[in-house]
Scaffold this active site. Sequence first.
Site, PDB file in Angstrom:
ATOM      1  N   GLU A   4       2.939  -1.368  -7.148  1.00  0.00           N
ATOM      2  CA  GLU A   4       2.491  -2.487  -8.000  1.00  0.00           C
ATOM      3  C   GLU A   4       3.392  -2.635  -9.220  1.00  0.00           C
ATOM      4  O   GLU A   4       3.841  -1.626  -9.758  1.00  0.00           O
ATOM      5  CB  GLU A   4       1.046  -2.228  -8.435  1.00  0.00           C
ATOM      6  CG  GLU A   4       0.113  -2.268  -7.247  1.00  0.00           C
ATOM      7  CD  GLU A   4      -1.319  -1.877  -7.587  1.00  0.00           C
ATOM      8  OE1 GLU A   4      -1.642  -1.699  -8.773  1.00  0.00           O
ATOM      9  OE2 GLU A   4      -2.108  -1.753  -6.643  1.00  0.00           O
TER      10      GLU A   4
ATOM     11  N   ARG B 292      -6.167   2.315  -3.061  1.00  0.00           N
ATOM     12  CA  ARG B 292      -4.793   2.470  -3.545  1.00  0.00           C
ATOM     13  C   ARG B 292      -3.835   2.049  -2.444  1.00  0.00           C
ATOM     14  O   ARG B 292      -4.062   2.368  -1.262  1.00  0.00           O
ATOM     15  CB  ARG B 292      -4.509   3.931  -3.914  1.00  0.00           C
ATOM     16  CG  ARG B 292      -5.098   4.371  -5.232  1.00  0.00           C
ATOM     17  CD  ARG B 292      -4.402   3.705  -6.430  1.00  0.00           C
ATOM     18  NE  ARG B 292      -4.936   4.182  -7.689  1.00  0.00           N
ATOM     19  CZ  ARG B 292      -5.934   3.610  -8.366  1.00  0.00           C
ATOM     20  NH1 ARG B 292      -6.512   2.523  -7.905  1.00  0.00           N
ATOM     21  NH2 ARG B 292      -6.341   4.116  -9.515  1.00  0.00           N
TER      22      ARG B 292
ATOM     23  N   HIS C  96      -4.903  -6.273  -8.131  1.00  0.00           N
ATOM     24  CA  HIS C  96      -5.597  -5.067  -8.594  1.00  0.00           C
ATOM     25  C   HIS C  96      -6.644  -5.411  -9.674  1.00  0.00           C
ATOM     26  O   HIS C  96      -6.549  -4.966 -10.820  1.00  0.00           O
ATOM     27  CB  HIS C  96      -4.582  -4.040  -9.123  1.00  0.00           C
ATOM     28  CG  HIS C  96      -5.131  -2.634  -9.131  1.00  0.00           C
ATOM     29  ND1 HIS C  96      -4.372  -1.522  -8.891  1.00  0.00           N
ATOM     30  CD2 HIS C  96      -6.391  -2.160  -9.338  1.00  0.00           C
ATOM     31  CE1 HIS C  96      -5.118  -0.433  -8.966  1.00  0.00           C
ATOM     32  NE2 HIS C  96      -6.365  -0.807  -9.238  1.00  0.00           N
TER      33      HIS C  96
HETATM   34  C1  DGY Z   1      -9.217   2.549 -11.312  1.00  0.00           C
HETATM   35  O1  DGY Z   1     -10.029   2.664 -12.202  1.00  0.00           O
HETATM   36  O2  DGY Z   1      -8.644   3.498 -10.809  1.00  0.00           O
HETATM   37  C2  DGY Z   1      -8.934   1.168 -10.839  1.00  0.00           C
HETATM   38  O3  DGY Z   1      -8.206   1.136  -9.670  1.00  0.00           O
HETATM   39  C3  DGY Z   1      -8.222   0.412 -11.906  1.00  0.00           C
HETATM   40  O4  DGY Z   1      -6.988   0.977 -12.118  1.00  0.00           O
END
Ligand code: DGY
Length: 322
Positions: free
Chosen positions: A269, A240, A287
Amino acid sequence: MKPLILRNVKLNPMVAEFVAQYYDVISVEELTDANAASIEVLLTNGTGKAPKELLDRLPNLKLIDDFGVGFDGIDVAECKRRNITVCTTPGVLTEDVADLALAHILALSRQICRAHHEVVSGAWSSGHKKLGLGHKVSGKRVGIVGLGRIGKAVAQRCHGFNMQLGFYDRFLSEDQARADLQKLIGVAPQITAYQSLVELAHNSDYLVVCAAATPENHGLINEEVLTALGPTGALINIARGVLVDEAALVKILQEGKLGGAGLDVFAQEPHVPEALLTMPNVVLTPHIASATVETRELMAQIVIGNLKAFREGTPYLTALAL
Ligand code: DGY
């Protein structure tokens, strides 16, 4: 007329198709005082936001069905208090996310994006090749921040590349890490536990961020950590964006105090700090760590399975223990 279901993100097509059989879907923008009380299910994803303000508008919400493994956008404390079940899609995306971490390591070290550009721009064929030498990955030191499911899958892959393994994880001892990896790899690899992130960064060529974005982890990768990684080190983030102090990252890259960065995630994002867009030693992806046909299908099956469980009153497949 079908009952309403709420979404705060765009739905995966498989999920949308299933949902359409039983529900009319409304987006958060379409939520009104008149329809909010009928909402029992919220469909979201790993980055979808379900803060207290939204939950407060949904007095009868029973299930948050999350198409993803991350749930940092959901106020889980409030869900617990209100007895709202939160289901995610753990496990099925682990390999893809770990694969993308390795893709970033290789792309940075072997200059894949720049090399591709040299070919398609005609620079190579016209004899104007500018690309210098890349760096060898095999044998290098990888430091993994957070040795959970995804961190271990990264370790497994890096072990395959003959890399030296180190990690930082407040909840895992070195012995336990070795034992867990033995189950995954078949042999117990050499792996070093570091007691501080700065120490891990100082002893790493690649620092791979795999930790969860809990509030206490925000800004974990700060200027001190990045400085310790140093001018020949690279940061890889497939977890993240908020885990990294993005302003410090930009600054330290601009000053040449960090060798490079491979980033799949960003603090806000889809905004990406402009300075990163033109840096030759940075690889950026939007992402996409779990974005493969195969994995998205498995994630959809879990989300649908949890929705079926809700409808039939049977146990959820993947409810979080809140
Ligand atoms: C998640 O599954 O958390 C991935 O980062 C996709 O959002």
